[in-house]
Design a protein around this motif. Structure first.
Motif, PDB file in Angstrom:
ATOM      1  N   GLU A 136       0.783  -1.235   0.000  1.00  0.00           N
ATOM      2  CA  GLU A 136       0.000   0.000   0.000  1.00  0.00           C
ATOM      3  C   GLU A 136       0.818   1.290   0.000  1.00  0.00           C
ATOM      4  O   GLU A 136       0.321   2.332  -0.449  1.00  0.00           O
ATOM      5  N   HIS A 137       2.046   1.248   0.516  1.00  0.00           N
ATOM      6  CA  HIS A 137       2.748   2.509   0.749  1.00  0.00           C
ATOM      7  C   HIS A 137       3.254   3.143  -0.539  1.00  0.00           C
ATOM      8  O   HIS A 137       3.753   2.469  -1.436  1.00  0.00           O
ATOM      9  N   ASP A 138       3.092   4.466  -0.614  1.00  0.00           N
ATOM     10  CA  ASP A 138       3.664   5.265  -1.689  1.00  0.00           C
ATOM     11  C   ASP A 138       4.947   5.892  -1.145  1.00  0.00           C
ATOM     12  O   ASP A 138       4.913   6.683  -0.203  1.00  0.00           O
ATOM     13  N   PHE A 139       6.065   5.529  -1.749  1.00  0.00           N
ATOM     14  CA  PHE A 139       7.340   5.997  -1.219  1.00  0.00           C
ATOM     15  C   PHE A 139       7.639   7.442  -1.573  1.00  0.00           C
ATOM     16  O   PHE A 139       8.741   7.941  -1.298  1.00  0.00           O
ATOM     17  N   GLY A 140       6.641   8.118  -2.129  1.00  0.00           N
ATOM     18  CA  GLY A 140       6.732   9.573  -2.212  1.00  0.00           C
ATOM     19  C   GLY A 140       6.481  10.190  -0.849  1.00  0.00           C
ATOM     20  O   GLY A 140       6.805  11.358  -0.616  1.00  0.00           O
ATOM     21  N   THR A 187      17.895  -0.937  -2.877  1.00  0.00           N
ATOM     22  CA  THR A 187      17.461   0.294  -3.554  1.00  0.00           C
ATOM     23  C   THR A 187      16.901   1.286  -2.551  1.00  0.00           C
ATOM     24  O   THR A 187      17.207   2.503  -2.615  1.00  0.00           O
ATOM     25  N   LEU A 188      16.113   0.805  -1.604  1.00  0.00           N
ATOM     26  CA  LEU A 188      15.526   1.680  -0.592  1.00  0.00           C
ATOM     27  C   LEU A 188      16.608   2.306   0.291  1.00  0.00           C
ATOM     28  O   LEU A 188      16.540   3.499   0.630  1.00  0.00           O
ATOM     29  N   ALA A 189      17.601   1.496   0.640  1.00  0.00           N
ATOM     30  CA  ALA A 189      18.681   2.010   1.489  1.00  0.00           C
ATOM     31  C   ALA A 189      19.461   3.111   0.783  1.00  0.00           C
ATOM     32  O   ALA A 189      19.861   4.118   1.400  1.00  0.00           O
ATOM     33  N   LEU A 190      19.685   2.959  -0.527  1.00  0.00           N
ATOM     34  CA  LEU A 190      20.441   3.961  -1.287  1.00  0.00           C
ATOM     35  C   LEU A 190      19.636   5.230  -1.547  1.00  0.00           C
ATOM     36  O   LEU A 190      20.216   6.312  -1.747  1.00  0.00           O
ATOM     37  N   ARG A 191      18.314   5.105  -1.529  1.00  0.00           N
ATOM     38  CA  ARG A 191      17.462   6.242  -1.902  1.00  0.00           C
ATOM     39  C   ARG A 191      16.768   6.897  -0.698  1.00  0.00           C
ATOM     40  O   ARG A 191      15.938   7.776  -0.873  1.00  0.00           O
ATOM     41  N   SER A 192      17.094   6.470   0.513  1.00  0.00           N
ATOM     42  CA  SER A 192      16.404   6.983   1.692  1.00  0.00           C
ATOM     43  C   SER A 192      17.274   7.987   2.447  1.00  0.00           C
ATOM     44  O   SER A 192      18.512   7.864   2.485  1.00  0.00           O
ATOM     45  N   GLY A 197      14.854  11.113  13.868  1.00  0.00           N
ATOM     46  CA  GLY A 197      14.499   9.911  14.615  1.00  0.00           C
ATOM     47  C   GLY A 197      14.555   8.681  13.732  1.00  0.00           C
ATOM     48  O   GLY A 197      15.551   8.409  13.071  1.00  0.00           O
ATOM     49  N   SER A 198      13.448   7.944  13.712  1.00  0.00           N
ATOM     50  CA  SER A 198      13.367   6.718  12.894  1.00  0.00           C
ATOM     51  C   SER A 198      12.553   6.927  11.635  1.00  0.00           C
ATOM     52  O   SER A 198      12.113   5.964  11.004  1.00  0.00           O
ATOM     53  N   THR A 199      12.349   8.186  11.256  1.00  0.00           N
ATOM     54  CA  THR A 199      11.551   8.502  10.070  1.00  0.00           C
ATOM     55  C   THR A 199      12.463   8.777   8.886  1.00  0.00           C
ATOM     56  O   THR A 199      13.448   9.515   9.007  1.00  0.00           O
ATOM     57  N   TYR A 200      12.115   8.193   7.758  1.00  0.00           N
ATOM     58  CA  TYR A 200      12.929   8.334   6.551  1.00  0.00           C
ATOM     59  C   TYR A 200      12.046   8.785   5.386  1.00  0.00           C
ATOM     60  O   TYR A 200      10.838   8.550   5.370  1.00  0.00           O
ATOM     61  N   SER A 201      12.708   9.416   4.416  1.00  0.00           N
ATOM     62  CA  SER A 201      12.021   9.844   3.203  1.00  0.00           C
ATOM     63  C   SER A 201      12.901   9.519   2.007  1.00  0.00           C
ATOM     64  O   SER A 201      14.132   9.509   2.110  1.00  0.00           O
ATOM     65  N   CYS A 202      12.275   9.271   0.892  1.00  0.00           N
ATOM     66  CA  CYS A 202      13.009   8.992  -0.342  1.00  0.00           C
ATOM     67  C   CYS A 202      13.098  10.232  -1.230  1.00  0.00           C
ATOM     68  O   CYS A 202      13.548  10.151  -2.384  1.00  0.00           O
ATOM     69  N   ILE A 203      12.656  11.350  -0.701  1.00  0.00           N
ATOM     70  CA  ILE A 203      12.740  12.624  -1.421  1.00  0.00           C
ATOM     71  C   ILE A 203      13.955  13.387  -0.907  1.00  0.00           C
ATOM     72  O   ILE A 203      14.080  13.610   0.303  1.00  0.00           O
ATOM     73  N   VAL A 217      13.698  12.240  -9.678  1.00  0.00           N
ATOM     74  CA  VAL A 217      13.070  11.916  -8.392  1.00  0.00           C
ATOM     75  C   VAL A 217      11.797  11.097  -8.637  1.00  0.00           C
ATOM     76  O   VAL A 217      11.533  10.113  -7.932  1.00  0.00           O
ATOM     77  N   ASP A 218      11.004  11.507  -9.631  1.00  0.00           N
ATOM     78  CA  ASP A 218       9.806  10.731  -9.990  1.00  0.00           C
ATOM     79  C   ASP A 218      10.179   9.300 -10.376  1.00  0.00           C
ATOM     80  O   ASP A 218       9.513   8.342  -9.963  1.00  0.00           O
ATOM     81  N   GLU A 219      11.242   9.168 -11.167  1.00  0.00           N
ATOM     82  CA  GLU A 219      11.679   7.832 -11.591  1.00  0.00           C
ATOM     83  C   GLU A 219      12.112   6.991 -10.388  1.00  0.00           C
ATOM     84  O   GLU A 219      11.857   5.785 -10.317  1.00  0.00           O
ATOM     85  N   GLN A 220      12.759   7.663  -9.453  1.00  0.00           N
ATOM     86  CA  GLN A 220      13.211   6.983  -8.244  1.00  0.00           C
ATOM     87  C   GLN A 220      12.032   6.468  -7.418  1.00  0.00           C
ATOM     88  O   GLN A 220      12.029   5.322  -6.956  1.00  0.00           O
ATOM     89  N   ILE A 221      11.021   7.307  -7.240  1.00  0.00           N
ATOM     90  CA  ILE A 221       9.832   6.910  -6.468  1.00  0.00           C
ATOM     91  C   ILE A 221       9.070   5.802  -7.192  1.00  0.00           C
ATOM     92  O   ILE A 221       8.622   4.831  -6.570  1.00  0.00           O
ATOM     93  N   ASN A 222       8.926   5.936  -8.494  1.00  0.00           N
ATOM     94  CA  ASN A 222       8.224   4.907  -9.267  1.00  0.00           C
ATOM     95  C   ASN A 222       8.948   3.560  -9.197  1.00  0.00           C
ATOM     96  O   ASN A 222       8.301   2.501  -9.128  1.00  0.00           O
ATOM     97  N   LEU A 223      10.280   3.603  -9.224  1.00  0.00           N
ATOM     98  CA  LEU A 223      11.053   2.374  -9.131  1.00  0.00           C
ATOM     99  C   LEU A 223      10.818   1.694  -7.783  1.00  0.00           C
ATOM    100  O   LEU A 223      10.592   0.472  -7.724  1.00  0.00           O
ATOM    101  N   LEU A 224      10.853   2.452  -6.693  1.00  0.00           N
ATOM    102  CA  LEU A 224      10.640   1.878  -5.364  1.00  0.00           C
ATOM    103  C   LEU A 224       9.229   1.309  -5.224  1.00  0.00           C
ATOM    104  O   LEU A 224       9.037   0.221  -4.670  1.00  0.00           O
TER     105      LEU A 224
END
Length: 248
Positions: A136-140, A187-192, A197-203, A217-224
């Motif tokens: 369900e999660h949108d990594f945007g 991929t998530l580790a490289l893009r986060s 705290g414990s909150t991360y973003s891919c932007i 950035v759009d391509e990165q979010i779509n890939l994740l």
């Protein structure tokens, strides 16, 4: 030794109805029945033909006494039928025991896979937070680091021979799922980016909160998002296959 249940199963399914697909049983019973059912005059004609043929080919005179009684033929015929049926019983008992041993061995292998599957769904249940994140999660949007900790545990603890299913199809699905999870996790580790705290973003910080993001950035979010969806589908395929094969 056979248990009462096994004896009942053999008696009902194996012994009462002879297995005429067995070649020896079929031919010996057929020969015995032929001897019993063939009328005495026909037997006499057949025996005489054998004698005449032998005399003609060998040049020696050989005679065969007239048949006075066909009781010996009946005895021979019924003996052949009895021997064939006894052979059939022994053959079917042997097959039954072989099949039972094979089933028992298969059940043991299935039990090993059931226990492994149970530990898998305890770590990554379909209704757990980790699988819901993949579905369900949108990594945007930002995510909590704890939501991926079970994926890290799976990667570190399920990449060895002790965590391989004995069933080839199940193991293939587990291997595919592990590979896809590794790809997603790396991929998530490289893009986060940690945003507190414990909150991360891919932007990236430069674009967080902006109305529009650059194309990369759009391509990165779509890939994740795509990788997360593929991981979810691989997990679902493994769960459904395991339920069908392991009946659990």
């Amino acid at each position: 030794m056979f248990s009462r249940t096994e004896l009942k199963e053999i008696a009902l399914k194996k012994l009462i109805f002879p297995d005429f697909s067995n070649t020896m049983t079929k031919y010996v019973v057929g020969l015995g029945a032929t001897i019993v059912l063939t009328p005495a005059p026909l037997k006499q004609l057949f025996y005489n033909w054998l004698v005449d043929t032998f005399n003609l080919n060998s040049g020696q005179h050989f005679s065969f006494a007239d048949i006075q009684s066909n009781s010996a033929d009946y005895w021979l015929g019924f003996s052949l039928i009895f021997i064939a049926l006894i052979h059939n019983i022994a053959y079917r008992v042997f097959i039954y025991k072989s099949e039972k041993l094979e089933r028992d061995e298969k059940d043991k292998l299935i039990q090993v896979d059931k226990e492994l599957y149970q530990s898998f769904i305890e770590l990554l249940p379909s209704d757990g937070a980790t699988i819901q994140l993949l579905e369900e999660h949108d990594f945007g949007a930002s995510y909590h680091k704890n939501s991926t900790k079970d994926l890290d545990t799976f990667i570190y603890t399920w990449n060895n021979a002790q965590k391989e299913f004995l069933d080839e199809e199940l193991e293939s699905k587990r291997s595919d799922f592990l590979k896809k999870i590794l790809e997603f996790s790396n991929t998530l580790a490289l893009r986060s980016y940690n945003i507190g705290g414990s909150t991360y973003s891919c932007i990236p910080d430069a674009y967080r909160g902006a109305w529009e993001w650059p194309k990369h950035v759009d391509e990165q979010i779509n890939l994740l998002n795509s990788l997360a969806s593929e991981c979810f589908e691989k997990h679902k395929e493994l769960i459904l296959l395991a339920r069908r094969k392991l009946k659990c």
